[in-house]
Design an enzyme around this catalytic site. Sequence first.
Site, short mmCIF file in Angstrom:
data_model
loop_
_atom_site.label_atom_id
_atom_site.label_comp_id
_atom_site.label_asym_id
_atom_site.label_seq_id
_atom_site.Cartn_x
_atom_site.Cartn_y
_atom_site.Cartn_z
N HIS A 50 -24.74 -41.02 36.37
CA HIS A 50 -24.73 -40.87 37.83
C HIS A 50 -26.12 -41.09 38.43
O HIS A 50 -26.27 -41.81 39.42
CB HIS A 50 -24.23 -39.47 38.20
CG HIS A 50 -22.75 -39.32 38.13
ND1 HIS A 50 -22.11 -38.14 38.47
CD2 HIS A 50 -21.78 -40.18 37.77
CE1 HIS A 50 -20.81 -38.29 38.32
NE2 HIS A 50 -20.59 -39.52 37.89
N TYR A 88 -20.77 -35.96 46.59
CA TYR A 88 -19.81 -35.04 45.98
C TYR A 88 -18.75 -34.51 46.95
O TYR A 88 -17.58 -34.38 46.58
CB TYR A 88 -20.54 -33.91 45.27
CG TYR A 88 -21.01 -34.33 43.89
CD1 TYR A 88 -20.18 -34.18 42.78
CD2 TYR A 88 -22.26 -34.91 43.70
CE1 TYR A 88 -20.59 -34.58 41.53
CE2 TYR A 88 -22.68 -35.32 42.44
CZ TYR A 88 -21.85 -35.16 41.35
OH TYR A 88 -22.24 -35.58 40.11
N GLU A 90 -28.33 -33.40 37.96
CA GLU A 90 -28.77 -34.73 38.39
C GLU A 90 -30.01 -34.66 39.28
O GLU A 90 -30.91 -35.51 39.18
CB GLU A 90 -27.62 -35.45 39.09
CG GLU A 90 -26.50 -35.83 38.13
CD GLU A 90 -25.17 -36.07 38.81
OE1 GLU A 90 -25.15 -36.28 40.06
OE2 GLU A 90 -24.12 -36.06 38.13
N TYR A 120 -32.04 -46.52 29.32
CA TYR A 120 -31.54 -47.70 30.01
C TYR A 120 -31.92 -47.63 31.49
O TYR A 120 -32.31 -46.57 32.01
CB TYR A 120 -30.02 -47.81 29.88
CG TYR A 120 -29.26 -46.56 30.30
CD1 TYR A 120 -29.02 -46.26 31.64
CD2 TYR A 120 -28.80 -45.66 29.35
CE1 TYR A 120 -28.35 -45.12 32.02
CE2 TYR A 120 -28.12 -44.51 29.72
CZ TYR A 120 -27.89 -44.24 31.05
OH TYR A 120 -27.23 -43.09 31.43
N GLY A 161 -23.45 -56.36 17.19
CA GLY A 161 -23.58 -57.15 18.41
C GLY A 161 -24.76 -56.73 19.25
O GLY A 161 -25.87 -56.50 18.76
N GLY A 166 -25.31 -54.04 20.50
CA GLY A 166 -25.71 -52.67 20.18
C GLY A 166 -27.06 -52.59 19.50
O GLY A 166 -27.61 -51.50 19.33
N THR A 210 -29.76 -53.42 20.82
CA THR A 210 -30.83 -53.23 21.81
C THR A 210 -31.50 -51.85 21.73
O THR A 210 -32.74 -51.79 21.68
CB THR A 210 -30.34 -53.52 23.24
OG1 THR A 210 -29.12 -52.80 23.48
CG2 THR A 210 -30.08 -55.01 23.42
N PHE A 256 -21.92 -47.56 25.65
CA PHE A 256 -22.31 -48.48 26.73
C PHE A 256 -21.35 -48.36 27.91
O PHE A 256 -21.72 -48.56 29.05
CB PHE A 256 -22.30 -49.92 26.22
CG PHE A 256 -23.54 -50.28 25.45
CD1 PHE A 256 -24.73 -49.61 25.63
CD2 PHE A 256 -23.51 -51.31 24.52
CE1 PHE A 256 -25.87 -49.94 24.92
CE2 PHE A 256 -24.65 -51.66 23.81
CZ PHE A 256 -25.83 -50.98 24.01
#
Length: 375
Positions: free
Chosen positions: A85, A95, A137, A190, A265, A267, A269, A370
């Site tokens: 999020h 929310y 968050e 990420y 594959g 993955g 990274t 992912f």
Amino acid sequence: MLTDAQKDVIRATVPVLAENGVTLISHFYNRMLTHNPELQQVFNITHQKTGHQAKALAGAVLAYAQHIDNPAVLMSAVKHIGHKHASVNIRAEHYPIVGLHLIESIKEVLGAGATPEVIDAWTKAYEQLAQIMIGFEADLIQKSALQKGGWSGWRSFVIRQKTIETPNVTTFTLVPVDKGGIPQMVAGQYVSVKLYLPALGLVQPRQYTVTKATDSELQISVKRIGMVSSALHDATEGTVVELTPPMGEFKLPEGNRPLVMISAGIGVTPIVAMLEAADVNRQVKVLHVCKSQEDFALRTRVELAVNGAANRTLQVHTTENGKWTADQLAGLVRPDADYVICGPDGFMKTVIDTLKDHQIDDARIHYERFGVGSI
């Protein structure tokens, strides 16, 4: 605070959610995105069309109802969802919108079953969950913004360089348009990248692992699959894109226990980032599965990191020479190791199930999803 009577009502809806949860959540998403179309630029439209998002949220709502007496049991899921999020810039003000459409959807889907007691209990239950998520968050966002080079929300970056890794994987070197710094990142994190898609007439975000970062630039390695990654592949050097700060709880296990790193594959990274960050004295075994030798993205970096230490080994399996099976993992299993896994869901489930069959404790198994949902 939920009363005991309200908790009883929530528990009583568990069978209904188990049977009709996906229908309810699908209705909820359709209702919310119809009444609040601006949120189409926050949610992954592909996951909406495939039903993946509805199935994942339905599972989360069911789990919440099942553990209504002790929501802390779901803290792992809260962390995972909270990072996702924060990465797409969902804020506290979203929310109440979600809550409104969720409660209205319960009324519309359950009909007579949506008694005043059910609506009251689920309204309170949602408010409780929302406060947990908002607090978690907000803390993530604040910590990110206060780091040296950190920021909040979306920030403009320019594609400085594109490097072809394989026929369908490209590495993008991105630098801030404002020429400011970049925070120190944890291997495995990420960022979200936001692009305008003319075919949809929408902006869409997607999350990509940071494969390398300095204090002035970062790199993501992206497989061409789907609308956003294809649009990114087609973008030229000099194109400006929007990024949120690095997020994610997938990281290199602490300590000096041996590591077994397993990927398939794209993955690879987070695996390459962690491999380069691991102490050179730590014993590491790497297993990577790909279609062919030319499809092994970031191979040069993986091999350099492995060959640079005497206690590291690399095993590569190409599926063009036969299907990968869990039996090939058996030789790498050892009870004192930590396991780091990333790849397609089916691949990861096979690996995780195999490790559990070998009595590897859950605390030693670390993996990245992912997409949405769980393995």
